[in-house]
Design a protein around this motif. Structure first.
Motif, short mmCIF file in Angstrom:
data_model
loop_
_atom_site.label_atom_id
_atom_site.label_comp_id
_atom_site.label_asym_id
_atom_site.label_seq_id
_atom_site.Cartn_x
_atom_site.Cartn_y
_atom_site.Cartn_z
N ARG A 53 -50.73 35.27 -6.63
CA ARG A 53 -49.39 34.66 -6.58
C ARG A 53 -49.32 33.49 -5.60
O ARG A 53 -48.86 32.41 -5.93
CB ARG A 53 -48.35 35.70 -6.16
N ARG A 54 -49.80 33.74 -4.40
CA ARG A 54 -49.69 32.73 -3.35
C ARG A 54 -50.41 31.44 -3.74
O ARG A 54 -49.93 30.35 -3.48
CB ARG A 54 -50.25 33.31 -2.05
N ALA A 55 -51.57 31.64 -4.37
CA ALA A 55 -52.35 30.46 -4.76
C ALA A 55 -51.65 29.67 -5.87
O ALA A 55 -51.84 28.45 -5.99
CB ALA A 55 -53.74 30.90 -5.23
N VAL A 56 -50.84 30.35 -6.65
CA VAL A 56 -50.24 29.71 -7.82
C VAL A 56 -48.87 29.10 -7.51
O VAL A 56 -48.40 28.21 -8.23
CB VAL A 56 -50.13 30.76 -8.97
N LEU A 57 -48.26 29.54 -6.40
CA LEU A 57 -46.88 29.13 -6.11
C LEU A 57 -46.63 27.62 -6.17
O LEU A 57 -45.71 27.17 -6.86
CB LEU A 57 -46.46 29.65 -4.73
N PRO A 58 -47.43 26.78 -5.46
CA PRO A 58 -47.15 25.34 -5.51
C PRO A 58 -47.26 24.77 -6.92
O PRO A 58 -46.41 23.97 -7.33
CB PRO A 58 -48.23 24.74 -4.59
N ALA A 59 -48.28 25.21 -7.66
CA ALA A 59 -48.43 24.70 -9.03
C ALA A 59 -47.26 25.17 -9.89
O ALA A 59 -46.75 24.40 -10.73
CB ALA A 59 -49.75 25.17 -9.62
N ALA A 60 -46.82 26.41 -9.67
CA ALA A 60 -45.68 26.93 -10.45
C ALA A 60 -44.45 26.06 -10.21
O ALA A 60 -43.73 25.70 -11.15
CB ALA A 60 -45.39 28.37 -10.04
N LEU A 61 -44.23 25.71 -8.94
CA LEU A 61 -43.07 24.86 -8.62
C LEU A 61 -43.17 23.52 -9.34
O LEU A 61 -42.23 23.08 -10.00
CB LEU A 61 -42.98 24.64 -7.11
N TRP A 62 -44.31 22.86 -9.21
CA TRP A 62 -44.40 21.48 -9.70
C TRP A 62 -44.51 21.39 -11.22
O TRP A 62 -44.02 20.42 -11.81
CB TRP A 62 -45.53 20.73 -8.97
N VAL A 63 -45.12 22.40 -11.84
CA VAL A 63 -45.12 22.41 -13.31
C VAL A 63 -43.68 22.57 -13.81
O VAL A 63 -43.23 21.86 -14.72
CB VAL A 63 -46.02 23.55 -13.84
N THR A 64 -42.95 23.48 -13.17
CA THR A 64 -41.56 23.73 -13.57
C THR A 64 -40.71 22.48 -13.35
O THR A 64 -39.95 22.06 -14.25
CB THR A 64 -40.97 24.89 -12.73
N VAL A 65 -40.85 21.86 -12.18
CA VAL A 65 -40.04 20.68 -11.87
C VAL A 65 -40.38 19.52 -12.81
O VAL A 65 -39.49 18.81 -13.29
CB VAL A 65 -40.27 20.26 -10.40
N THR A 66 -41.66 19.37 -13.11
CA THR A 66 -42.08 18.28 -13.99
C THR A 66 -41.45 18.41 -15.37
O THR A 66 -40.89 17.45 -15.92
CB THR A 66 -43.62 18.28 -14.12
N PHE A 67 -41.52 19.61 -15.94
CA PHE A 67 -40.98 19.77 -17.30
C PHE A 67 -39.45 19.74 -17.30
O PHE A 67 -38.84 19.15 -18.20
CB PHE A 67 -41.52 21.05 -17.94
N ALA A 68 -38.84 20.37 -16.30
CA ALA A 68 -37.38 20.32 -16.24
C ALA A 68 -36.90 18.89 -16.02
O ALA A 68 -35.92 18.44 -16.61
CB ALA A 68 -36.87 21.22 -15.11
N GLY A 69 -37.61 18.15 -15.17
CA GLY A 69 -37.26 16.76 -14.90
C GLY A 69 -37.40 15.90 -16.14
O GLY A 69 -36.54 15.06 -16.43
N THR A 70 -38.49 16.11 -16.88
CA THR A 70 -38.69 15.35 -18.11
C THR A 70 -37.55 15.62 -19.09
O THR A 70 -37.02 14.70 -19.73
CB THR A 70 -40.04 15.74 -18.76
N LEU A 71 -37.16 16.89 -19.16
CA LEU A 71 -36.05 17.27 -20.05
C LEU A 71 -34.77 16.54 -19.64
O LEU A 71 -34.07 15.95 -20.49
CB LEU A 71 -35.85 18.79 -19.96
N GLY A 72 -34.45 16.57 -18.36
CA GLY A 72 -33.20 15.97 -17.89
C GLY A 72 -33.18 14.47 -18.03
O GLY A 72 -32.20 13.89 -18.52
#
Lengths: 226, 241
Positions: A53-72
């Motif tokens: 989990r800890r290793a994945v957290l930053p990537a999880a944040l930025w993948v989510t932000v990237t796709f949500a941002g693209t959508l918006g």
């Protein structure tokens, strides 16, 4: 006729977007919902692997932000195009780059809000305190660069027939340096590494932001030409 | 037309990829003229108006408006233009007043007029198009005709010298159409130059003094406005379906 100053035009466009969004809540609700659902998917898929989990957290944040941002960003510009209001803005005697910076300001704000909401959600579900000043600073720098390139390329993509797929195809490769630098910087913060070991990444983010903003300033007039 | 023409179009062409929409269009427009731009669907009327409005770049030829060359000096021209299209160019989630105020800010009116005069102009503009009672209502709640009336108010808010009207009667009912007739007469009396793309030939004949007829991307005719019957006959002869 004296022309409206650059800053007044930027403020007018940004205020218009904020006012319209405050009333409709179309963008922020779509982006927020998408981001929270993605966070939950990360949580459930990693539930059985607590060590990962800890290793994945930053990537999880930025993948989510990237796709949500693209959508918006895509939705915001598509609405301007479909209602013809982009033409209305382009008819006005203000530098077109002022229109860009007005749209960018709101895109950045919304993407940053999503990043902070996802950070809070990740903090809660993974029981880790991520809401720290250095984490927020990285989020601000990363979302600025992403919004800068997203708004520029999104303004091109609105003219494409399949703009929903065109925008991510255009944005994601160009945004890769931002996502990579932001994830690496976030790892440094999360692992409590010494400041000097990860400061290069925020500096890289800031440099990429400046390059993208300068490029957009120079190119936006041509992007809008028919 | 004298060389002091306000709008000069020379050998204008426009292509979208391999599709040529305008070929070798030339005409001049003098100050204060009211011109009907006529043509069948797809004849290039909207493309021509978009080029004059600085929204689209010509592929060839030259366009000079008020001494400024397009597209190089587009920014200088924009402040002189008022444009109405078949879309109202308004924000659904802003009120009528907020929409006008946004455009007023983009045209520098708060600095030019001051707060009180600006407020008076915004209120007068809404009253002139019959929307005084809907000032603070969101555009989303307006009918298509009301949106078009607001679009007319938006187009002349900054007192432009040139009006480019693309199907301005779109969505207007009989009252709205009569209002637009009277507005066009008023604008012409104020000395504005008006080019209006119209489908309604009898209305064009009644309103305008000159007709430009596009056919197959070319300027098929540039003639003083004849009577309605002659205009229809000429139009049918030049723009076979």
């Amino acid at each position: 006729m004296r022309r409206t100053s650059f800053s007044r035009a930027v403020i007018a466009v940004a205020r218009k977007d904020l006012r319209a969004e405050f009333r409709s809540r179309l963008l922020i609700s779509a982006m927020g919902l998408f981001a929270l659902l993605t966070t939950m998917i990360f949580y459930y898929t990693l539930e059985s692997r607590p060590e990962a989990r800890r290793a994945v957290l930053p990537a999880a944040l930025w993948v989510t932000v990237t796709f949500a941002g693209t959508l918006g960003i895509g939705r915001s510009l598509a609405a301007e195009h479909d209602r013809g209001t982009l033409d209305g803005l382009m008819l006005s005697p203000v530098p077109r780059s002022a229109l860009y910076f007005g749209k960018l300001a709101v895109a950045w704000l919304f993407t940053l809000i999503v990043a902070l909401v996802v950070t809070l959600a990740l903090s809660i579900v993974f029981n880790t305190n991520l809401l720290r000043l250095d984490w927020v600073l990285i989020a601000a720098l990363g979302t600025l660069g992403f919004a800068a390139i997203g708004t520029l390329l999104g303004s091109m993509a609105v003219y494409a027939r399949s703009r929903e797929t065109t925008l991510p195809i255009l944005v994601l490769p160009v945004a890769l340096p931002i996502i990579t630098a932001a994830v690496n910087a976030a790892h440094g913060v999360l692992d409590n590494q010494p400041f000097e070991e990860w400061i290069a990444y925020p500096l890289l983010l800031a440099s990429v932001d400046v390059v993208f903003l300068a490029l957009a300033y120079l190119l936006f007039d041509f992007v809008l030409e028919e | 037309m004298a060389d002091s023409a306000l709008i000069q179009v020379e050998s204008l062409s426009k292509a979208f990829g391999l599709r040529v929409v305008l070929r070798g269009v030339s005409f001049k427009v003098g100050r204060g003229e009211l011109i009907a731009l006529l043509g069948a669907n797809g004849s290039g009327k909207t493309t021509l108006l978009r080029i004059l409005a600085t929204l689209s770049q010509p592929s060839g030829g030259s366009v000079v408006i008020g001494g400024w060359q397009l597209p190089k000096e587009s920014a200088a021209v924009r402040g002189q233009l008022g444009v109405v299209t078949h879309l109202p160019l308004l924000y659904d989630d802003l009120s009528a007043m907020e929409n006008l105020r946004l455009y007023a800010e983009l045209y520098n009116l708060p600095q030019e007029l001051g707060t009180a005069a600006l407020q008076a102009r915004l209120s007068d503009s809404l009253a002139r198009v019959g929307l005084a009672k809907r000032t603070n209502d969101r555009v989303r709640t307006f009918s298509r005709g009301m949106q078009q009336r607001l679009a007319l108010a938006r187009a002349v808010l900054h007192d432009p010298a040139i009006l480019l009207l693309d199907e301005p009667y779109t969505g207007l009912d009989a009252h709205g159409s009569a209002l637009l007739d009277s507005l066009i007469a008023e604008w012409q009396a104020q000395g504005r130059t008006i080019i209006a793309a119209l489908h309604d030939l009898p209305r064009a004949a009644a309103l305008c003094k000159r007709a430009l007829i596009l056919g197959g991307g070319k300027l098929a005719a540039d003639l003083p406005m004849p009577d309605p019957e002659s205009l229809i006959a000429t139009f049918n002869a030049l723009t076979p379906s």
